[in-house]
Design a protein around this motif. Structure first.
Motif, mmCIF file in Angstrom:
data_model
loop_
_atom_site.group_PDB
_atom_site.id
_atom_site.type_symbol
_atom_site.label_atom_id
_atom_site.label_comp_id
_atom_site.label_asym_id
_atom_site.label_seq_id
_atom_site.Cartn_x
_atom_site.Cartn_y
_atom_site.Cartn_z
ATOM 1 N N ALA A 1 63.905 39.082 77.040
ATOM 2 C CA ALA A 1 65.318 38.773 77.223
ATOM 3 C C ALA A 1 65.282 37.062 77.015
ATOM 4 O O ALA A 1 66.311 36.640 76.473
ATOM 5 C CB ALA A 1 65.834 39.205 78.478
ATOM 6 N N GLN A 2 64.393 36.676 77.687
ATOM 7 C CA GLN A 2 64.351 35.139 77.786
ATOM 8 C C GLN A 2 64.170 34.325 76.099
ATOM 9 O O GLN A 2 64.743 33.507 75.808
ATOM 10 C CB GLN A 2 63.176 34.285 78.519
ATOM 11 C CG GLN A 2 63.354 33.099 78.833
ATOM 12 C CD GLN A 2 64.321 32.273 79.459
ATOM 13 O OE1 GLN A 2 64.360 32.773 80.837
ATOM 14 N NE2 GLN A 2 64.889 31.410 79.130
ATOM 15 N N ALA A 3 63.298 34.973 75.475
ATOM 16 C CA ALA A 3 63.037 34.611 74.294
ATOM 17 C C ALA A 3 64.166 34.855 73.338
ATOM 18 O O ALA A 3 64.435 34.043 72.639
ATOM 19 C CB ALA A 3 61.699 35.384 73.550
ATOM 20 N N LEU A 4 64.866 35.912 73.475
ATOM 21 C CA LEU A 4 66.194 36.400 72.732
ATOM 22 C C LEU A 4 67.087 35.371 72.898
ATOM 23 O O LEU A 4 67.901 35.071 72.056
ATOM 24 C CB LEU A 4 66.345 37.746 72.832
ATOM 25 C CG LEU A 4 67.477 38.496 71.875
ATOM 26 C CD1 LEU A 4 67.007 38.215 70.279
ATOM 27 C CD2 LEU A 4 67.544 39.924 72.201
ATOM 28 N N SER A 5 67.116 34.938 74.210
ATOM 29 C CA SER A 5 68.384 33.998 74.616
ATOM 30 C C SER A 5 68.194 32.570 73.719
ATOM 31 O O SER A 5 69.098 31.972 73.349
ATOM 32 C CB SER A 5 68.241 33.517 76.080
ATOM 33 O OG SER A 5 69.114 32.699 76.372
ATOM 34 N N GLY A 6 66.816 32.432 73.475
ATOM 35 C CA GLY A 6 66.477 31.221 72.635
ATOM 36 C C GLY A 6 67.168 31.350 71.015
ATOM 37 O O GLY A 6 67.710 30.433 70.585
ATOM 38 N N LEU A 7 66.888 32.661 70.717
ATOM 39 C CA LEU A 7 67.681 33.020 69.231
ATOM 40 C C LEU A 7 69.380 32.719 69.503
ATOM 41 O O LEU A 7 69.951 32.436 68.553
ATOM 42 C CB LEU A 7 67.322 34.379 68.935
ATOM 43 C CG LEU A 7 67.767 34.627 67.473
ATOM 44 C CD1 LEU A 7 67.093 33.764 66.527
ATOM 45 C CD2 LEU A 7 67.142 36.209 67.361
ATOM 46 N N VAL A 8 69.732 33.004 70.537
ATOM 47 C CA VAL A 8 71.316 32.881 70.633
ATOM 48 C C VAL A 8 71.598 31.778 70.557
ATOM 49 O O VAL A 8 72.488 31.401 70.057
ATOM 50 C CB VAL A 8 71.559 33.462 72.248
ATOM 51 C CG1 VAL A 8 72.798 33.451 72.354
ATOM 52 C CG2 VAL A 8 71.492 35.172 72.167
ATOM 53 N N ASP A 9 70.729 30.608 71.301
ATOM 54 C CA ASP A 9 71.111 29.392 71.167
ATOM 55 C C ASP A 9 71.130 28.894 69.809
ATOM 56 O O ASP A 9 71.840 27.861 69.270
ATOM 57 C CB ASP A 9 70.196 28.538 71.989
ATOM 58 C CG ASP A 9 70.426 28.604 73.633
ATOM 59 O OD1 ASP A 9 71.556 29.050 73.930
ATOM 60 O OD2 ASP A 9 69.159 28.646 74.460
ATOM 61 N N LYS A 10 70.209 29.500 68.908
ATOM 62 C CA LYS A 10 70.254 28.994 67.578
ATOM 63 C C LYS A 10 71.369 29.381 66.726
ATOM 64 O O LYS A 10 71.678 28.951 65.470
ATOM 65 C CB LYS A 10 68.971 29.632 66.976
ATOM 66 C CG LYS A 10 67.704 28.734 67.362
ATOM 67 C CD LYS A 10 66.447 29.544 66.674
ATOM 68 C CE LYS A 10 65.100 28.996 67.372
ATOM 69 N NZ LYS A 10 64.004 29.323 66.800
ATOM 70 N N ALA A 11 71.996 30.360 67.221
ATOM 71 C CA ALA A 11 73.410 30.994 66.434
ATOM 72 C C ALA A 11 74.597 29.896 66.996
ATOM 73 O O ALA A 11 75.392 30.769 67.734
ATOM 74 C CB ALA A 11 73.363 32.393 66.978
ATOM 75 N N ALA A 12 74.223 28.772 66.570
ATOM 76 C CA ALA A 12 75.373 27.881 67.177
ATOM 77 C C ALA A 12 76.532 28.315 66.413
ATOM 78 O O ALA A 12 76.948 28.324 65.428
ATOM 79 C CB ALA A 12 75.050 26.428 66.680
ATOM 80 N N PRO A 13 77.567 28.671 67.508
ATOM 81 C CA PRO A 13 79.008 29.312 67.030
ATOM 82 C C PRO A 13 79.766 28.030 66.511
ATOM 83 O O PRO A 13 79.933 26.935 66.975
ATOM 84 C CB PRO A 13 79.788 29.912 68.237
ATOM 85 C CG PRO A 13 79.066 29.265 69.288
ATOM 86 C CD PRO A 13 77.608 28.811 69.084
ATOM 87 N N THR A 14 80.655 28.388 65.516
ATOM 88 C CA THR A 14 81.781 27.287 65.064
ATOM 89 C C THR A 14 83.060 28.131 65.213
ATOM 90 O O THR A 14 83.217 29.195 65.089
ATOM 91 C CB THR A 14 81.485 26.956 63.709
ATOM 92 O OG1 THR A 14 81.391 28.214 62.819
ATOM 93 C CG2 THR A 14 80.043 26.061 63.524
ATOM 94 N N ALA A 15 84.094 27.227 65.493
ATOM 95 C CA ALA A 15 85.627 27.722 65.807
ATOM 96 C C ALA A 15 85.818 28.092 64.349
ATOM 97 O O ALA A 15 85.857 27.660 63.198
ATOM 98 C CB ALA A 15 86.481 26.674 66.482
#
Length: 436
Positions: A287-301
């Motif tokens: 979960a911690q490692a996958l959270s890092g991948l979430v951070d890379k999925a930088a959302p744009t409006a």
């Protein structure tokens, strides 16, 4: 001794006759004929306007002691939850369209359970409610009355187990609806194939993650994460129920604000590939490692106004087929056994949310099946484990070869084609953009 032998020999013909009669009875076509019919649209709504959202999470406390679902017997019995299990919900509104999404930290959801949740939320003015399972193999069971499910995964059926789930889902939906406020929609994507691998061949999973953030004036209100990997990191024999990595990932992300729903994509042949740690530490590490991948999925409006559409289609399913699951001599008996538990219809839904076009199916589509469904519907993402559980969905080619995940598919090779037909009906009604 001689008398006893003569007695046993005299019983042999009777035993053989009884066994033969039982085999013939079990092999009789108790399934009957399964009618084929075109998909039918069961509901639709489509609107555009400023986006509003509300979200909530509610603890889901099982009626302990309770069986731990996820695997065949023997199953442990849990006396507590560690960490706690939750029902999470988000209510979305654009224009006159209002829909609800619910994520439950369970192995699967059933059609009767989903209908009860929808009925409990009937006072909220929702045009539809989609209910998903996180597919954790370490949560509690007892909520599926189907014999196959009770034997293979969820344990003895209990009404109080269903009551806990429906109550938590209903509370989450009501709290989310009460918290509706204006939000903007932000979407991002990232991928890392190192998080997943194919356990049975077929189309290789890509480790893609899609992130949708609903941001209000004070910060994030909710977040949807779409990712495909089996939550089987928690040890099987454990006397606690556990949400596995989806629950831990939600908790990690919720520390930054909002309610986070983790939904499974085309997951049938994707398993985790994270080997660090042991026991529950492995789930926490993933979960911690996958959270890092979430951070890379930088959302744009995404620019407003936002479109919101939901369409649900119902389709008749093909006859159950046990030919890949049991020895050939017991094929007919296997078909009958599956028929006793198998649904005859399925619901496929299409949800359009800004640039996202999401298709939901009531099972576990493999990556290959997911690609077919996406191509036929125009969906940007295919989500599984929604509204019911039909088992695995594999491509007809691999079903014919008894390869891939087809040995876990309860229905015949026409299953994907039937679901694809419903996907086309639902996606057209929801206004999906056709693929070239």
């Amino acid at each position: 001794m001689a008398t006893r032998r003569r007695s046993l020999r005299s019983l042999l013909p009777f035993a053989l006759l009884t066994a033969g009669a039982a085999y013939a009875l079990a092999s009789w076509n108790w399934c009957g004929r399964w009618e084929e019919s075109a998909p039918v649209l069961r509901g639709q709504v489509k609107a555009e306007g400023p986006l509003r959202a509300g979200a909530a999470k509610v603890a889901m406390v099982p009626p302990f002691p309770i069986v731990v679902a996820g695997y065949p017997p023997p199953r442990p019995e849990a006396s507590q939850a560690n960490p706690p299990l939750h029902a999470r919900a988000i209510v979305l509104q654009a224009g006159e369209a209002r829909v609800g999404l619910v994520s439950l930290e369970l192995l699967l959801v059933t059609a009767p359970m989903v209908e009860q949740i929808r009925a409990a939320a009937s006072d909220l003015g929702l045009h539809g409610v989609l209910v998903f399972a996180s597919h954790t193999h370490s949560s509690f069971g007892g909520y599926d009355a189907r014999v196959v499910s009770q034997l293979v995964g969820t344990g003895r059926y209990r009404e109080d187990s269903v009551g806990v789930i429906v109550s938590a889902a209903s509370q989450a939906l009501h709290q989310a609806a009460a918290a509706l406020g204006e939000v903007s929609l932000e979407v991002g994507e990232a991928s890392d194939a190192g998080f997943v691998y194919s356990r049975t061949g077929g189309e290789a999973p890509d480790g893609a993650l899609t992130r949708a953030v609903f941001r209000g004036a004070a910060g994030p209100v909710a977040e949807l994460l779409f990712f495909s990997a089996h939550p089987t990191l928690v040890p099987r024999q454990r006397e606690y129920v556990d949400p596995d990595y989806p629950g831990r990932l939600s908790e990690l992300r919720e520390a930054q604000g909002g309610v986070v729903l983790v939904l499974q994509g085309a997951v049938g042949n994707a398993s985790v590939a994270f080997n660090e740690g042991q026991g529950v530490e492995r789930a926490a590490g993933f979960a911690q490692a996958l959270s890092g991948l979430v951070d890379k999925a930088a959302p744009t409006a995404t620019p407003g106004p936002t479109r919101l559409a939901l369409a649900r289609a119902e389709v008749a399913l093909p006859r159950p087929d046990a030919s890949r699951l049991v020895p050939s001599l017991t094929r007919a008996a296997g078909d009958n056994f599956l028929c006793y538990s198998a649904a005859r219809t399925a619901e496929v839904s299409a949800l359009a949310l800004g640039p996202l076009e999401l298709l939901t199916v009531p099972g576990e589509p493999t990556m290959g099946a997911g690609l077919v469904l996406a191509r036929r519907s125009g969906a940007t993402r295919v989500l599984g484990l929604a509204s019911d559980y039909l088992g695995y969905v594999e491509t007809p080619e691999l079903v014919a070869q008894a390869a891939g995940e087809s040995k876990r598919q309860y229905y015949g090779p026409a299953l994907l084609e039937r679901l694809s037909g419903a996907a086309q009906v639902a996606s057209a009604a929801a206004g999906f953009t056709p693929q070239p």
